[in-house]
Write a protein that holds these residues in place. Sequence first.
Motif, PDB file in Angstrom:
ATOM      1  N   MET A 191     -15.214  54.490  53.771  1.00  0.00           N
ATOM      2  CA  MET A 191     -13.856  54.983  53.816  1.00  0.00           C
ATOM      3  C   MET A 191     -13.336  54.800  55.244  1.00  0.00           C
ATOM      4  O   MET A 191     -13.974  55.194  56.203  1.00  0.00           O
ATOM      5  CB  MET A 191     -13.849  56.467  53.418  1.00  0.00           C
ATOM      6  CG  MET A 191     -12.559  57.150  53.671  1.00  0.00           C
ATOM      7  SD  MET A 191     -12.437  58.933  53.288  1.00  0.00           S
ATOM      8  CE  MET A 191     -14.058  59.484  52.958  1.00  0.00           C
ATOM      9  N   SER A 192     -12.178  54.190  55.359  1.00  0.00           N
ATOM     10  CA  SER A 192     -11.538  54.015  56.653  1.00  0.00           C
ATOM     11  C   SER A 192     -10.488  55.105  56.828  1.00  0.00           C
ATOM     12  O   SER A 192      -9.633  55.284  55.965  1.00  0.00           O
ATOM     13  CB  SER A 192     -10.877  52.640  56.722  1.00  0.00           C
ATOM     14  OG  SER A 192     -10.151  52.514  57.913  1.00  0.00           O
ATOM     15  N   LEU A 193     -10.573  55.839  57.926  1.00  0.00           N
ATOM     16  CA  LEU A 193      -9.634  56.932  58.168  1.00  0.00           C
ATOM     17  C   LEU A 193      -8.648  56.561  59.262  1.00  0.00           C
ATOM     18  O   LEU A 193      -9.011  55.935  60.252  1.00  0.00           O
ATOM     19  CB  LEU A 193     -10.378  58.193  58.584  1.00  0.00           C
ATOM     20  CG  LEU A 193     -11.308  58.811  57.554  1.00  0.00           C
ATOM     21  CD1 LEU A 193     -12.048  60.005  58.154  1.00  0.00           C
ATOM     22  CD2 LEU A 193     -10.529  59.249  56.334  1.00  0.00           C
TER      23      LEU A 193
END
Length: 141
Positions: free
Chosen positions: A1-3
């Motif tokens: 997951m890229s935040l």
Amino acid sequence: MSLSPFHLAIPVYDVALARAFYNDVFGLEEGRSSENWVDFNFFGHQLVIHGHPKTPGQESAHTNPVDGHDVPVPHFGVLLEWDEWEALAERLKAQGIEFVIEPYVRFKGQVGEQATMFLLDPCGNALEFKAFKDKSQIFAK
């Protein structure tokens, strides 16, 4: 997951005192600032302290019970890796920081096991730092 980094602006009734706290306690890098506000790199996110008269929440915090503790509401913070959380907890203890909820492991040995601690900045804003043993539990139902 890229935040993506979040931006959070919080009220402080003493900008100089709050600035010193975030600099000295956490060693946060400062960005832009003025007499009435300061940007900080808060673990990769943009935290801004803004001069503001004392709010009712800073006068007396509301709490909700969680795992036998009175959790201050509102609060904000960051999720850390387990070893980063342990290092921060030790660093804060060594600085003599007064905790609202001392560092401990919540739901130990259960699904959702997490390390957590709560403290207040000098203007009464509640901060929580936590880490999950299993990161897949962060958004679990």
